[in-house]
Enzyme design. Structure first.
Site, PDB file in Angstrom:
ATOM      1  N   GLY A 102      46.528  49.661  30.403  1.00  0.00           N
ATOM      2  CA  GLY A 102      45.522  50.515  31.035  1.00  0.00           C
ATOM      3  C   GLY A 102      46.084  51.903  31.298  1.00  0.00           C
ATOM      4  O   GLY A 102      47.276  52.054  31.529  1.00  0.00           O
ATOM      5  N   GLY A 142      44.382  46.466  41.619  1.00  0.00           N
ATOM      6  CA  GLY A 142      45.743  46.033  41.965  1.00  0.00           C
ATOM      7  C   GLY A 142      46.160  44.728  41.330  1.00  0.00           C
ATOM      8  O   GLY A 142      47.269  44.256  41.527  1.00  0.00           O
ATOM      9  N   GLY A 181      52.847  49.099  31.690  1.00  0.00           N
ATOM     10  CA  GLY A 181      52.966  48.205  32.830  1.00  0.00           C
ATOM     11  C   GLY A 181      53.627  46.902  32.415  1.00  0.00           C
ATOM     12  O   GLY A 181      54.266  46.814  31.343  1.00  0.00           O
ATOM     13  N   ASP A 206      49.017  49.527  39.884  1.00  0.00           N
ATOM     14  CA  ASP A 206      49.158  48.287  40.667  1.00  0.00           C
ATOM     15  C   ASP A 206      50.500  48.204  41.410  1.00  0.00           C
ATOM     16  O   ASP A 206      50.633  47.431  42.358  1.00  0.00           O
ATOM     17  CB  ASP A 206      49.026  47.057  39.760  1.00  0.00           C
ATOM     18  CG  ASP A 206      47.732  47.054  38.967  1.00  0.00           C
ATOM     19  OD1 ASP A 206      46.771  47.717  39.400  1.00  0.00           O
ATOM     20  OD2 ASP A 206      47.683  46.399  37.909  1.00  0.00           O
ATOM     21  N   ARG A 232      27.443  50.177  60.416  1.00  0.00           N
ATOM     22  CA  ARG A 232      27.511  49.148  59.375  1.00  0.00           C
ATOM     23  C   ARG A 232      28.932  48.623  59.172  1.00  0.00           C
ATOM     24  O   ARG A 232      29.901  49.271  59.562  1.00  0.00           O
ATOM     25  CB  ARG A 232      27.083  49.753  58.025  1.00  0.00           C
ATOM     26  CG  ARG A 232      25.607  49.860  57.856  1.00  0.00           C
ATOM     27  CD  ARG A 232      25.308  50.569  56.562  1.00  0.00           C
ATOM     28  NE  ARG A 232      23.881  50.574  56.297  1.00  0.00           N
ATOM     29  CZ  ARG A 232      23.280  51.382  55.443  1.00  0.00           C
ATOM     30  NH1 ARG A 232      23.969  52.277  54.776  1.00  0.00           N
ATOM     31  NH2 ARG A 232      21.984  51.296  55.258  1.00  0.00           N
TER      32      ARG A 232
HETATM   33  O1  F6P Z   1      46.546  47.177  35.683  1.00  0.00           O
HETATM   34  C1  F6P Z   1      45.723  48.245  36.007  1.00  0.00           C
HETATM   35  C2  F6P Z   1      44.315  47.808  36.242  1.00  0.00           C
HETATM   36  O2  F6P Z   1      43.555  48.954  36.586  1.00  0.00           O
HETATM   37  C3  F6P Z   1      44.139  46.712  37.271  1.00  0.00           C
HETATM   38  O3  F6P Z   1      44.251  47.163  38.583  1.00  0.00           O
HETATM   39  C4  F6P Z   1      42.780  46.172  36.881  1.00  0.00           C
HETATM   40  O4  F6P Z   1      42.639  44.815  37.236  1.00  0.00           O
HETATM   41  C5  F6P Z   1      42.781  46.299  35.380  1.00  0.00           C
HETATM   42  O5  F6P Z   1      43.752  47.285  35.052  1.00  0.00           O
HETATM   43  C6  F6P Z   1      41.456  46.683  34.784  1.00  0.00           C
HETATM   44  O6  F6P Z   1      41.584  46.667  33.388  1.00  0.00           O
HETATM   45  P1  F6P Z   1      40.431  47.152  32.402  1.00  0.00           P
HETATM   46  O7  F6P Z   1      40.652  48.612  32.179  1.00  0.00           O
HETATM   47  O8  F6P Z   1      40.672  46.355  31.168  1.00  0.00           O
HETATM   48  O9  F6P Z   1      39.113  46.894  33.046  1.00  0.00           O
END
Ligand code: F6P
Length: 363
Positions: free
Chosen positions: A12, A183, A115, A140, A175
């Site tokens: 990501g 994460g 990552g 994360d 609220r």
């Molecule tokens: O690892 C980074 C992250 O943004 C996580 O926090 C999240 O769960 C995931 O990637 C989302 O991935 P995608 O871009 O495939 O939706």
């Protein structure tokens, strides 16, 4: 012929990827090396390869530009994880093909910015014969061996700002506001942003939560005439005895997509307390935009360090932040086990000292 190194971004995206690319290109150029950007993540190594020369003079403006100019991917043949974070072994034929692509480009070494998943692949391509240096990236902050990953500070800054905004609307409307943050299986973003943003309840994967503990906070605040409550939920948080909440099916060749727990928690708080409750999912906004000052500096140090490691032929290592220095650790030391929020660490201790609930029954 000039020494030529490659760089790719995998997994990501996150704030600071371009700042690392810039630092690598600039410090490589200082040694009179050429840098080739591999496009679209690891797939760019497969023949016909996809790459472009990264010119020193094209680096202007990259320090603060979000995303990655090289493109990236967290799916396909080079997906390093499946299910709930299980390590995937890449097909040896694909690894051999990647090595052939690497050699066809005349590269001395490859910088992999990624990552846990991408660094897992980095280790596998290193074992397949490609000289690799890793740079730990992820919002994360769940990678072992480094005190912090780049991207984390930017994501926390964004989430904290969002909480400030949610607080004012929660307060105006009496609220409960539930804010879901990313994460994966670690609660770093939730814990840091939650404390910095003055949340009343923080739910993290490391501590299975109980709805009665959360609702107790809402009721106690009402009794104190505080008619709003701010709840931060990490996407990987789960109720005691329950499973993770995911979006869609869990693929065999791709990691499960977490998400949806915020809505579940908000619905249940509303049902149990009768309070008007809303949910806000920050999602990919946390991954976009410019890196913070801290991340720009960290990325620049990481990029310069990665080139230094190549100069020393220290392959199979990842750069790491060990204040006050930038250090190097074996990639094998960093991957395969997630760094989660320690239950006896200062972050949780600080939160508890301030009376923040982590959704557990006892404290
Ligand atoms: O690892 C980074 C992250 O943004 C996580 O926090 C999240 O769960 C995931 O990637 C989302 O991935 P995608 O871009 O495939 O939706």
């Amino acid at each position: 012929m000039k020494t030529r190194i490659g760089i790719l971004t995998g997994g990501g995206d996150c704030p600071g990827l371009n700042a690392v690319i810039r630092a690598v290109v600039k410090s490589a150029a200082k040694r009179d090396w050429e840098t080739l950007g591999i496009l679209g993540g690891f797939e760019g190594l497969l023949r016909p390869t996809h790459s472009r020369v990264l010119d020193y003079h094209q680096m202007d403006g990259l320090l603060y530009l979000g995303g990655t100019v090289l493109g990236t991917s967290n799916k396909g043949q080079f997906s390093g994880k499946s299910g709930h974070g299980e390590t995937r072994t890449i097909d040896p034929a694909v690894l051999a093909e990647a090595r052939a692509g690497f050699e066809s480009l005349g590269l001395r070494a490859l910088v992999v910015v990624g990552g846990d998943g991408s660094l897992t692949i980095a280790q596998q391509i290193f074992e397949a014969g490609i000289p690799v240096v890793g740079v730990p990236k992820t919002i994360d902050n769940d990678i072992e061996g480094t005190v912090v990953t780049f991207g984390f500070d930017s994501a926390v800054a964004f989430a904290t700002d969002a909480l400030d905004r949610l607080r004012s609307t929660a307060q105006s409307h009496d609220r409960v506001m539930v804010c879901e943050v990313m994460g994966r299986y670690a609660g770093w973003i939730a814990a840091h942003a939650g404390i910095a943003g003055g949340a009343d309840v923080i739910l993290i994967p490391e501590i299975p939560f109980h709805m009665e503990a959360i609702c107790r906070v809402v009721s106690e605040r009402e009794a104190q005439d505080k008619r709003f409550t701010l709840v931060v939920v990490a996407e990987g948080a789960r109720e005691a005895g329950r499973d993770f909440i995911t979006l869609g099916a869990t693929g065999a060749i791709r990691e499960a997509r977490l998400g949806g727990i915020g809505a579940v928690v908000a619905e249940e708080i509303g049902r149990r307390t009768g309070k008007e409750t809303r949910v806000c999912v920050l999602g990919h906004l946390q991954r976009g935009g410019a890196p913070t000052t801290f991340d720009r500096l960290l990325c620049t140090r990481f990029g310069a360090s990665a080139v230094r490691l190549i100069g020393e032929e220290k392959y199979g290592y990842m750069v790491a932040h060990r204040p006050p220095d930038t250090d190097a650790v074996l990639i094998t030391h960093a991957v395969g086990r997630l760094r989660t929020v320690p239950l006896d660490g200062d972050i949780l201790r600080t939160g508890r000292a301030l009376g923040i609930s982590f959704g557990d029954l006892a404290p």
